[in-house]
Design an enzyme around this catalytic site. Structure first.
Site, PDB file in Angstrom:
ATOM      1  N   ALA A   1      -5.282  -3.445   7.942  1.00 54.48           N
ATOM      2  CA  ALA A   1      -5.584  -4.819   7.552  1.00 54.48           C
ATOM      3  C   ALA A   1      -6.117  -5.020   6.138  1.00 54.48           C
ATOM      4  O   ALA A   1      -6.003  -6.117   5.599  1.00 54.48           O
ATOM      5  CB  ALA A   1      -6.585  -5.421   8.542  1.00 54.48           C
ATOM      6  N   ALA A   2      -6.755  -4.027   5.537  1.00 54.67           N
ATOM      7  CA  ALA A   2      -7.372  -4.240   4.214  1.00 54.67           C
ATOM      8  C   ALA A   2      -6.301  -4.538   3.166  1.00 54.67           C
ATOM      9  O   ALA A   2      -5.186  -4.012   3.247  1.00 54.67           O
ATOM     10  CB  ALA A   2      -8.170  -3.009   3.806  1.00 54.67           C
TER      11      ALA A   2
ATOM     12  N   GLY B   1      -5.658 -10.197   3.482  1.00 56.00           N
ATOM     13  CA  GLY B   1      -4.842 -11.396   3.331  1.00 56.00           C
ATOM     14  C   GLY B   1      -4.182 -11.826   4.625  1.00 56.00           C
ATOM     15  O   GLY B   1      -4.256 -12.991   5.034  1.00 56.00           O
TER      16      GLY B   1
ATOM     17  N   CYS C   1       5.953  -3.346   2.003  1.00 55.25           N
ATOM     18  CA  CYS C   1       6.222  -3.914   0.677  1.00 55.25           C
ATOM     19  C   CYS C   1       7.162  -2.973  -0.068  1.00 55.25           C
ATOM     20  O   CYS C   1       6.883  -2.542  -1.183  1.00 55.25           O
ATOM     21  CB  CYS C   1       4.929  -4.168  -0.100  1.00 55.25           C
ATOM     22  SG  CYS C   1       3.890  -2.718  -0.312  1.00 55.25           S
TER      23      CYS C   1
END
Length: 454
Positions: free
Chosen positions: A113-114, A117, A234
């Site tokens: 999660a870090a 966002g 990403c």
């Protein structure tokens, strides 16, 4: 953009994109040499934009905006108050999957999660009905995750620091939805992260793909049959994207779910999942695919009584602390040492049980701290959307005073302010607490959150 000292794109990456995109790959390479796009997502703490630049809506998220230039966010008190999150626009497409497949009363795990966002987005989607477990395995990153969650102000999240396997082993069939925004080779960040270019290699791509499958396999048992898995990266390559998505469906056992989008947005629908390419969409590289775990009979997750000793709550102080909340009955309160923590009453038994075996960095939000012969509010309460502002005397800060406060400097006293705890605001938004001791306002902003460089 000055490209004189910019690392060149890796030749093997160039070759792989030519194979994937054909002649269109040249457009991608050109896009990766342009300036990155700045975008933010508004919190519902604030409903208007205050930037001195042109703003354009992100088409796939109602609260997302592109900014024509990148402000110095550190100098904006509203940034520190959690009024918006500086988030890459492509990743905001997660909202489409949430809207289609995740109910507001769901229990959700954001596994990687870090810095937060996507967790703040999920938290806002769930609102008061659902619960988010926001996890980060890297200890250096978990505290900025907790900070961003607290600043967002929903109180429906617990932040944990655990391995994927711990959820798979100890939380079988618990989650309605799991997001795995997997650590990847970072090709989608080549425009803004030069280190990602220098670290890229085919070997690293293969290593990332293998690690992603390991993470997915380890956490899979914690997803309910019929539940939704959202997988994202990403990066652009097939090994980490389409091939892993196909592996989830075939080897773990899931149906691939379609995601709604407008063809004008420029999103590329692949054989499996959806790609964002910087030459087609206004944002960085991103890949996302959603799945529904095969629905079958299963033993529901059983909440046991927490086998841990909890301190009795000081009832006198609890009564005071509940007056600080708009909806006091919505929250359960527990005490650890001199600190009071509040979290959703609806999930009290579950949270108590989970916190008995998970490494919890924060539960809900810090409510109060015993000091001397009284109780003082914790900073995270000031960020909470359920804060009852009428419980405190408010003091409006100027821009210069706000920055001074965020640097944890003492503020000059005001003649008309009563002694005690004061709620500080800027532009109508709460920044935090101070204590008026007569000759000065003692700054209560968390030292670890302070602005260090201006």
């Amino acid at each position: 953009m000055d490209n004189s000292n910019k690392p060149v794109l890796p030749i093997e990456f160039i070759d792989s994109m030519h194979q994937e995109l054909g002649s269109e790959a040249v457009q991608l390479f050109r896009a990766l040499e342009t300036d990155p796009v700045t975008s933010i997502r508004l919190n519902d703490k604030m409903d208007t934009l205050t930037f001195d630049c042109d703003c354009e809506e992100v088409p796939w998220h109602i609260d997302g905006y592109y900014l024509s230039e990148r402000p110095q966010f550190t100098l904006d008190p509203l940034f520190h108050a959690g009024c918006y999150y500086v988030q890459e626009a492509s990743s905001m497409f997660l909202q489409q999957a949430l809207d289609q497949y995740v109910d507001a009363d769901s229990i959700v795990l954001d596994l990687c999660a870090a810095p937060g966002g996507k967790s703040t987005m999920i938290s806002q989607h769930l609102g008061e009905e659902g619960l988010l477990i926001s996890n980060e395995v890297v200890r250096q990153r978990v505290f900025i995750l907790s900070e961003n969650i607290q600043k967002w102000g929903n109180g429906n999240t617990i932040v944990t620091h655990n391995q994927a396997s711990e959820f798979g082993e100890k939380c079988k069939n618990l989650f309605d939805c799991i997001l795995v925004d997997a650590p990847c080779s970072g090709e989608g960040m080549f425009r803004k992260d030069m280190e990602a270019r220098t670290e890229w290699s085919v070997k690293n791509v293969n290593m990332c793909a293998e690690r992603q499958r390991s993470i997915l396999m380890n956490v899979w048992d914690s997803l309910k049959p019929g539940g939704v898995m959202i997988y994202s990266t990403c990066t652009f390559n097939r090994e980490e994207d389409e091939e892993n998505a196909a592996w989830i469906a075939e080897c773990l056992g899931a149906d691939i779910l379609p995601l709604d989008y407008d063809p004008e947005w420029g999103i590329v629908e692949g054989e499996v999942g959806y790609h964002f390419y910087p030459h087609r969409t206004k944002g960085e590289g991103f890949y996302i695919c959603a799945f529904r775990k095969y629905d079958e009979e299963f033993a529901p997750f059983k909440v046991h009584e927490a086998k841990m000793r909890m301190l009795p709550v000081n009832t006198e102080y609890e009564k005071i602390a509940r007056t600080w909340l708009q909806h006091p009955d919505h929250w359960a309160i527990r005490q650890s040492d001199r600190f009071m923590t509040a979290y959703p009453m609806k999930y009290k038994a579950l949270i108590d049980y989970l916190s008995s075996f998970l490494t919890c960095i924060s539960l809900g939000f810090g409510l109060g701290e015993e000091r001397g012969k009284g109780i003082a509010p914790q900073h995270s309460l000031s960020m909470l959307k359920d804060l009852r502002r009428e419980a405190f005397t408010e003091y409006k800060l100027s821009y210069e005073q706000a920055l001074s406060y965020l640097r944890t400097e003492a503020l000059p006293p005001e003649a008309n302010l009563p002694k005690g705890i004061i709620l500080l605001t800027y532009e109508g938004i709460v920044l935090g607490f101070a204590k008026n001791v007569g000759n000065r306002l003692n700054n209560l902003y968390p030292n670890e959150w302070r602005i260090r460089n201006l």
